[in-house]
Design a protein around this motif. Sequence first.
Motif, mmCIF file in Angstrom:
data_model
loop_
_atom_site.group_PDB
_atom_site.id
_atom_site.type_symbol
_atom_site.label_atom_id
_atom_site.label_comp_id
_atom_site.label_asym_id
_atom_site.label_seq_id
_atom_site.Cartn_x
_atom_site.Cartn_y
_atom_site.Cartn_z
ATOM 1 N N SER A 1 21.292 79.792 -41.305
ATOM 2 C CA SER A 1 19.961 79.918 -40.697
ATOM 3 C C SER A 1 19.910 80.919 -39.539
ATOM 4 O O SER A 1 18.838 81.267 -39.074
ATOM 5 N N LYS A 2 21.066 81.396 -39.087
ATOM 6 C CA LYS A 2 21.092 82.364 -37.981
ATOM 7 C C LYS A 2 21.156 83.805 -38.482
ATOM 8 O O LYS A 2 21.315 84.732 -37.697
ATOM 9 N N ARG A 3 21.016 83.984 -39.744
ATOM 10 C CA ARG A 3 21.103 85.314 -40.356
ATOM 11 C C ARG A 3 20.094 86.283 -39.777
ATOM 12 O O ARG A 3 18.936 85.936 -39.568
ATOM 13 N N LYS A 4 20.517 87.529 -39.544
ATOM 14 C CA LYS A 4 19.641 88.553 -38.961
ATOM 15 C C LYS A 4 19.130 89.552 -40.005
ATOM 16 O O LYS A 4 18.118 90.208 -39.792
ATOM 17 N N THR A 5 19.859 89.701 -41.120
ATOM 18 C CA THR A 5 19.438 90.610 -42.177
ATOM 19 C C THR A 5 19.067 89.790 -43.413
ATOM 20 O O THR A 5 19.607 88.696 -43.621
ATOM 21 N N TYR A 6 18.161 90.347 -44.225
ATOM 22 C CA TYR A 6 17.724 89.592 -45.398
ATOM 23 C C TYR A 6 18.820 89.580 -46.460
ATOM 24 O O TYR A 6 19.351 90.627 -46.821
ATOM 25 N N PRO A 7 19.156 88.395 -46.965
ATOM 26 C CA PRO A 7 20.219 88.294 -47.969
ATOM 27 C C PRO A 7 19.854 89.011 -49.268
ATOM 28 O O PRO A 7 18.693 89.099 -49.635
ATOM 29 N N ALA A 8 20.868 89.455 -49.972
ATOM 30 C CA ALA A 8 20.671 90.146 -51.247
ATOM 31 C C ALA A 8 21.201 89.341 -52.426
ATOM 32 O O ALA A 8 21.194 89.822 -53.551
ATOM 33 N N LYS A 9 21.641 88.102 -52.169
ATOM 34 C CA LYS A 9 22.229 87.285 -53.234
ATOM 35 C C LYS A 9 21.680 85.866 -53.194
ATOM 36 O O LYS A 9 21.394 85.314 -52.133
ATOM 37 N N ALA A 10 21.598 85.263 -54.379
ATOM 38 C CA ALA A 10 21.074 83.906 -54.530
ATOM 39 C C ALA A 10 21.874 82.876 -53.731
ATOM 40 O O ALA A 10 21.307 81.892 -53.244
ATOM 41 N N GLU A 11 23.171 83.102 -53.592
ATOM 42 C CA GLU A 11 24.046 82.129 -52.917
ATOM 43 C C GLU A 11 23.688 81.927 -51.449
ATOM 44 O O GLU A 11 24.115 80.962 -50.835
ATOM 45 N N ALA A 12 22.920 82.830 -50.876
ATOM 46 C CA ALA A 12 22.554 82.723 -49.463
ATOM 47 C C ALA A 12 21.419 81.737 -49.216
ATOM 48 O O ALA A 12 21.093 81.439 -48.071
ATOM 49 N N PHE A 13 20.832 81.193 -50.298
ATOM 50 C CA PHE A 13 19.669 80.308 -50.181
ATOM 51 C C PHE A 13 20.010 78.918 -50.707
ATOM 52 O O PHE A 13 20.714 78.782 -51.702
ATOM 53 N N ASN A 14 19.458 77.886 -50.045
ATOM 54 C CA ASN A 14 19.740 76.528 -50.503
ATOM 55 C C ASN A 14 18.628 75.951 -51.382
ATOM 56 O O ASN A 14 18.702 74.789 -51.778
ATOM 57 N N ILE A 15 17.591 76.738 -51.683
ATOM 58 C CA ILE A 15 16.597 76.382 -52.700
ATOM 59 C C ILE A 15 16.515 77.560 -53.677
ATOM 60 O O ILE A 15 17.061 78.629 -53.409
ATOM 61 N N ILE A 16 15.845 77.352 -54.780
ATOM 62 C CA ILE A 16 15.680 78.413 -55.755
ATOM 63 C C ILE A 16 14.931 79.572 -55.109
ATOM 64 O O ILE A 16 13.888 79.380 -54.495
ATOM 65 N N HIS A 17 15.492 80.765 -55.259
ATOM 66 C CA HIS A 17 14.826 81.964 -54.749
ATOM 67 C C HIS A 17 14.217 82.694 -55.944
ATOM 68 O O HIS A 17 14.940 83.128 -56.844
ATOM 69 N N PRO A 18 12.888 82.841 -55.969
ATOM 70 C CA PRO A 18 12.218 83.436 -57.130
ATOM 71 C C PRO A 18 12.666 84.851 -57.489
ATOM 72 O O PRO A 18 12.568 85.245 -58.648
ATOM 73 N N HIS A 19 13.190 85.596 -56.547
ATOM 74 C CA HIS A 19 13.647 86.954 -56.837
ATOM 75 C C HIS A 19 15.091 86.998 -57.339
ATOM 76 O O HIS A 19 15.494 87.975 -57.962
ATOM 77 N N PHE A 20 15.877 85.974 -57.058
ATOM 78 C CA PHE A 20 17.300 86.012 -57.367
ATOM 79 C C PHE A 20 17.765 84.969 -58.379
ATOM 80 O O PHE A 20 18.810 85.154 -58.999
ATOM 81 N N ASP A 21 17.052 83.866 -58.509
ATOM 82 C CA ASP A 21 17.500 82.768 -59.367
ATOM 83 C C ASP A 21 16.657 82.650 -60.631
ATOM 84 O O ASP A 21 15.460 82.942 -60.615
ATOM 85 N N ALA A 22 17.283 82.157 -61.689
ATOM 86 C CA ALA A 22 16.559 81.793 -62.915
ATOM 87 C C ALA A 22 16.230 80.307 -62.801
ATOM 88 O O ALA A 22 17.131 79.467 -62.655
ATOM 89 N N TYR A 23 14.959 79.986 -62.824
ATOM 90 C CA TYR A 23 14.479 78.619 -62.619
ATOM 91 C C TYR A 23 15.216 77.618 -63.515
ATOM 92 O O TYR A 23 15.706 76.591 -63.053
ATOM 93 N N ASP A 24 15.291 77.932 -64.802
ATOM 94 C CA ASP A 24 15.876 76.997 -65.769
ATOM 95 C C ASP A 24 17.367 76.762 -65.560
ATOM 96 O O ASP A 24 17.919 75.810 -66.108
ATOM 97 N N ASP A 25 18.016 77.597 -64.782
ATOM 98 C CA ASP A 25 19.422 77.353 -64.454
ATOM 99 C C ASP A 25 19.571 76.210 -63.460
ATOM 100 O O ASP A 25 20.651 75.625 -63.342
ATOM 101 N N HIS A 26 18.512 75.895 -62.751
ATOM 102 C CA HIS A 26 18.597 74.922 -61.656
ATOM 103 C C HIS A 26 17.736 73.675 -61.841
ATOM 104 O O HIS A 26 18.039 72.637 -61.266
ATOM 105 N N ILE A 27 16.653 73.790 -62.584
ATOM 106 C CA ILE A 27 15.732 72.655 -62.755
ATOM 107 C C ILE A 27 15.312 72.549 -64.212
ATOM 108 O O ILE A 27 14.966 73.550 -64.843
ATOM 109 N N ALA A 28 15.335 71.320 -64.706
ATOM 110 C CA ALA A 28 14.755 71.025 -66.019
ATOM 111 C C ALA A 28 13.516 70.198 -65.751
ATOM 112 O O ALA A 28 13.518 69.323 -64.874
#
Length: 199
Positions: A105-132
Motif C-alpha cells: 500500500s506504500k507503493r509510489k509507482t503504478y504496478p505493471a503486474k497482476a501480482e501487485a494487487f490483492n483483488i482482480i485487476h481488470p487490466h491485468f487479470d482474467a476474471y474466470d481465472d479467479h471467480i466462478a
Amino acid sequence: MESIVFTDADYSNIRCDEKGVDRDWSDELLKTIRARIKSHYIEQQGSVCPYCDRHQGTENHRVWDIDHVVPRSTHPAFTFEPRNLVASCPDCNVAKGDASVLVNSKRKTYPAKAEAFNIIHPHFDAYDDHIAHSGHVYVGKTVKGKKTIYQCDLLRFAQKYIDWSTPLADDRFETEVEAIVRGEAGADSLIDGLRDELG
C-alpha cells in the motif's frame, strides 16, 4: 483490455501547473475527459462490470461509474493513470470504496503486474481465472477472487435472491457454496440451516 490514450491536449487540461500537479478529478474543466474515459471503458468492457461480471445492458453514463482501481483518496498520483481506470456498476464501485487493493500500500509507482494487487485487476487479470459464478452465486477460485467477492460485496446478489436479511459477508456462506459446488451430500440442507440461524 486496451487502456485509454490521453492526447497532449488532454494532459494540458489534466495538469494545472508547470510542476505537473493534476487538477482535482471533479474539476469542471475535466468533464469532457471524464465522459471520454467512461465511454472508452464501457466499450472496451463490452458493457460488463469488471467486478460483478454482469452485463449492464446499456451504455448510458448514468448507470456507470468510473472506478479508480487503486482509490484516488489513498493514491492521488494514480488518478489519471489509464490502467487505474475502469467503468463499473455503481454498486460494485460503492462497495469497493477506498479499501486498499495494493499488496504494497506504500507503493509510489503504478504496478505493471497482476501480482501487485490483492483483488482482480481488470487490466491485468482474467476474471474466470479467479471467480466462478452462476446466476446469483459467486465462488472464489483464488485468494484474489475471494477478496474481490468480499470487497465488492458480490454476495449481495445471493443475499437478495434468497431474501436473507443479514449480510452474507462471512465464511459460513462461502463454506456452504463450496460444499454445494463439490456436490457433497446434504449440502442443500446446510443453506436452510444457515438461513434459520441468520434469519
